[in-house]
Design a protein around this motif. Structure first.
Motif, PDB file in Angstrom:
ATOM      1  N   TYR A 115      -8.653  11.944 -31.580  1.00 50.41           N
ATOM      2  CA  TYR A 115      -7.895  12.015 -32.129  1.00 50.41           C
ATOM      3  C   TYR A 115      -5.960  11.635 -31.266  1.00 50.41           C
ATOM      4  CZ  TYR A 115      -5.045  13.686 -36.418  1.00 50.41           C
ATOM      5  OH  TYR A 115      -4.824  13.626 -37.323  1.00 50.41           O
ATOM      6  N   ASN A 116      -5.520  12.506 -31.070  1.00 57.03           N
ATOM      7  CA  ASN A 116      -4.337  12.167 -30.342  1.00 57.03           C
ATOM      8  C   ASN A 116      -3.907  10.888 -30.320  1.00 57.03           C
ATOM      9  OD1 ASN A 116      -3.545  14.746 -30.228  1.00 57.03           O
ATOM     10  ND2 ASN A 116      -4.023  15.492 -28.269  1.00 57.03           N
ATOM     11  N   ALA A 117      -4.966   9.960 -29.291  1.00 59.66           N
ATOM     12  CA  ALA A 117      -4.927   8.697 -28.708  1.00 59.66           C
ATOM     13  C   ALA A 117      -4.779   7.260 -30.246  1.00 59.66           C
ATOM     14  CB  ALA A 117      -6.239   7.924 -27.735  1.00 59.66           C
ATOM     15  N   LEU A 118      -5.833   7.914 -31.015  1.00 60.09           N
ATOM     16  CA  LEU A 118      -5.489   7.800 -32.465  1.00 60.09           C
ATOM     17  C   LEU A 118      -4.580   6.998 -32.810  1.00 60.09           C
ATOM     18  CD1 LEU A 118      -7.032   5.048 -34.392  1.00 60.09           C
ATOM     19  CD2 LEU A 118      -7.868   7.323 -35.077  1.00 60.09           C
ATOM     20  N   ALA A 119      -3.731   8.385 -33.022  1.00 60.24           N
ATOM     21  CA  ALA A 119      -2.821   8.760 -34.155  1.00 60.24           C
ATOM     22  C   ALA A 119      -1.129   8.120 -33.147  1.00 60.24           C
ATOM     23  CB  ALA A 119      -2.445  10.268 -33.769  1.00 60.24           C
ATOM     24  N   GLY A 120      -1.453   8.824 -31.141  1.00 57.00           N
ATOM     25  CA  GLY A 120      -0.018   7.507 -30.904  1.00 57.00           C
ATOM     26  C   GLY A 120      -0.060   5.696 -31.236  1.00 57.00           C
ATOM     27  N   ILE A 121      -1.902   4.949 -31.653  1.00 58.88           N
ATOM     28  CA  ILE A 121      -2.086   3.445 -31.797  1.00 58.88           C
ATOM     29  C   ILE A 121      -1.597   3.380 -32.888  1.00 58.88           C
ATOM     30  CG2 ILE A 121      -3.218   1.887 -31.264  1.00 58.88           C
ATOM     31  CD1 ILE A 121      -4.889   3.372 -28.719  1.00 58.88           C
ATOM     32  N   ASP A 123      -0.454   2.562 -36.154  1.00 57.93           N
ATOM     33  CA  ASP A 123       0.834   2.399 -36.990  1.00 57.93           C
ATOM     34  C   ASP A 123       0.905   0.946 -38.185  1.00 57.93           C
ATOM     35  OD1 ASP A 123       1.461   0.050 -35.677  1.00 57.93           O
ATOM     36  OD2 ASP A 123       2.936   1.092 -34.646  1.00 57.93           O
ATOM     37  N   THR A 124       2.139   1.838 -38.632  1.00 58.85           N
ATOM     38  CA  THR A 124       2.449   0.579 -40.101  1.00 58.85           C
ATOM     39  C   THR A 124       2.334  -1.141 -39.383  1.00 58.85           C
ATOM     40  OG1 THR A 124       4.668   0.724 -40.169  1.00 58.85           O
ATOM     41  CG2 THR A 124       3.703   2.632 -41.075  1.00 58.85           C
ATOM     42  N   SER A 125       1.895  -1.316 -38.100  1.00 62.83           N
ATOM     43  CA  SER A 125       2.449  -2.658 -37.929  1.00 62.83           C
ATOM     44  C   SER A 125       0.808  -3.108 -37.351  1.00 62.83           C
ATOM     45  CB  SER A 125       3.349  -2.876 -36.737  1.00 62.83           C
ATOM     46  OG  SER A 125       2.560  -2.588 -35.677  1.00 62.83           O
ATOM     47  N   ASN A 126      -0.273  -1.561 -37.557  1.00 52.85           N
ATOM     48  CA  ASN A 126      -1.316  -2.701 -36.995  1.00 52.85           C
ATOM     49  C   ASN A 126      -2.804  -1.012 -37.647  1.00 52.85           C
ATOM     50  OD1 ASN A 126      -1.178   0.069 -35.769  1.00 52.85           O
ATOM     51  ND2 ASN A 126      -1.941  -1.107 -33.282  1.00 52.85           N
ATOM     52  N   SER A 127      -2.036  -1.029 -38.538  1.00 58.24           N
ATOM     53  CA  SER A 127      -3.580   0.121 -38.857  1.00 58.24           C
ATOM     54  C   SER A 127      -2.631   0.217 -40.551  1.00 58.24           C
ATOM     55  CB  SER A 127      -3.313   1.296 -38.012  1.00 58.24           C
ATOM     56  OG  SER A 127      -4.713   1.924 -38.945  1.00 58.24           O
ATOM     57  N   PHE A 128      -4.331   0.806 -41.443  1.00 57.57           N
ATOM     58  CA  PHE A 128      -4.259   0.355 -42.719  1.00 57.57           C
ATOM     59  C   PHE A 128      -3.942   1.906 -43.261  1.00 57.57           C
ATOM     60  CE2 PHE A 128      -6.504  -3.555 -42.986  1.00 57.57           C
ATOM     61  CZ  PHE A 128      -5.530  -3.931 -43.853  1.00 57.57           C
ATOM     62  N   ILE A 131      -2.688   8.291 -39.032  1.00 57.66           N
ATOM     63  CA  ILE A 131      -3.293   9.472 -39.293  1.00 57.66           C
ATOM     64  C   ILE A 131      -2.087  10.676 -38.625  1.00 57.66           C
ATOM     65  CG2 ILE A 131      -4.474  10.899 -36.680  1.00 57.66           C
ATOM     66  CD1 ILE A 131      -5.479   8.805 -38.055  1.00 57.66           C
ATOM     67  N   PRO A 132      -2.115  11.631 -39.814  1.00 58.96           N
ATOM     68  CA  PRO A 132      -1.164  12.578 -39.789  1.00 58.96           C
ATOM     69  C   PRO A 132      -0.661  13.085 -38.258  1.00 58.96           C
ATOM     70  CG  PRO A 132      -3.467  13.311 -40.997  1.00 58.96           C
ATOM     71  CD  PRO A 132      -3.525  11.960 -40.355  1.00 58.96           C
ATOM     72  N   VAL A 133       0.157  13.016 -37.435  1.00 60.60           N
ATOM     73  CA  VAL A 133       0.278  14.122 -36.767  1.00 60.60           C
ATOM     74  C   VAL A 133       1.519  15.106 -36.812  1.00 60.60           C
ATOM     75  CG1 VAL A 133       1.122  14.134 -34.227  1.00 60.60           C
ATOM     76  CG2 VAL A 133       0.247  12.416 -35.261  1.00 60.60           C
ATOM     77  N   VAL A 134       1.855  16.356 -36.373  1.00 59.86           N
ATOM     78  CA  VAL A 134       2.264  16.946 -36.413  1.00 59.86           C
ATOM     79  C   VAL A 134       3.251  17.080 -35.014  1.00 59.86           C
ATOM     80  CG1 VAL A 134       3.322  19.615 -36.538  1.00 59.86           C
ATOM     81  CG2 VAL A 134       0.885  18.981 -37.635  1.00 59.86           C
ATOM     82  N   HIS A 135       4.713  17.158 -35.474  1.00 59.93           N
ATOM     83  CA  HIS A 135       5.543  16.992 -34.007  1.00 59.93           C
ATOM     84  C   HIS A 135       6.220  18.387 -34.284  1.00 59.93           C
ATOM     85  CE1 HIS A 135       5.483  13.164 -34.199  1.00 59.93           C
ATOM     86  NE2 HIS A 135       5.776  12.849 -35.431  1.00 59.93           N
ATOM     87  N   PHE A 136       6.546  18.997 -32.922  1.00 61.94           N
ATOM     88  CA  PHE A 136       7.495  19.875 -32.447  1.00 61.94           C
ATOM     89  C   PHE A 136       8.515  19.895 -32.953  1.00 61.94           C
ATOM     90  CE2 PHE A 136       4.240  20.177 -29.100  1.00 61.94           C
ATOM     91  CZ  PHE A 136       3.276  21.130 -29.436  1.00 61.94           C
TER      92      PHE A 136
END
Length: 154
Positions: A115-121, A123-128, A131-136
């Motif tokens: 999940y972390n890997a997909l969330a890091g990869i 973004d708006t340039s390469n995915s429709f 992934i929701p991510v919570v930032h500290f």
């Protein structure tokens, strides 16, 4: 090691440490390679092998507690349950129920890593979809989001 190339010191440190752990754990458990299992256990008593594995896994729990993210939290629980499974020996062998619970937490850690890997990869340039991510709150992204108004984040 590409994490270091892109400037992500945390990723490089944690992933290198995690990879190093699995390599060393495989060396310990590989029969015939370094003869570690044969040296630490005899036919009548395997307590020294299990106690050594317990110490090794507990030290891994202590190391990864320093990172304390959800992924490493699941890893800590997995290693802790594996170590406890080796400590609890009702019939002279490790308790398989506790070790299976450790395996379940290892699967949760693997899912979190993907999940972390997909969330890091993604973004708006390469995915429709994103992934929701919570930032500290103390991270750069968290500080940036706090400074935006509610209308800007909608």
């Amino acid at each position: 090691m590409w994490e270091m190339a892109v400037g992500n010191t945390f990723g490089a440190t944690s992933l290198s440490s995690y990879g190093g752990f699995w390599i060393s754990y495989a060396i310990i458990l590989t029969p015939g390679g370094f003869h570690i299992q044969e040296i630490l256990s005899t036919d009548s008593d395997s307590a020294q092998l299990y106690n050594s594995l317990d110490l090794y896994l507990m030290s891994t729990v202590a190391f990864f507690l320093l990172f304390f993210f959800l992924l490493f939290f699941f890893l800590d629980i997995a290693f802790l349950l594996l170590a406890i499974g080796n400590l609890v020996r009702p019939r002279g062998t490790p308790d398989t129920r506790i070790k299976k619970a450790g395996g379940l937490f290892a699967l949760l850690a693997a899912f979190t890593a993907w999940y972390n890997a997909l969330a890091g990869i993604a973004d708006t340039s390469n995915s429709f979809f994103i992934i929701p991510v919570v930032h500290f709150p103390w991270s750069a992204t968290g500080r940036e989001k706090r400074l935006k108004t509610e209308r800007e984040t909608a």
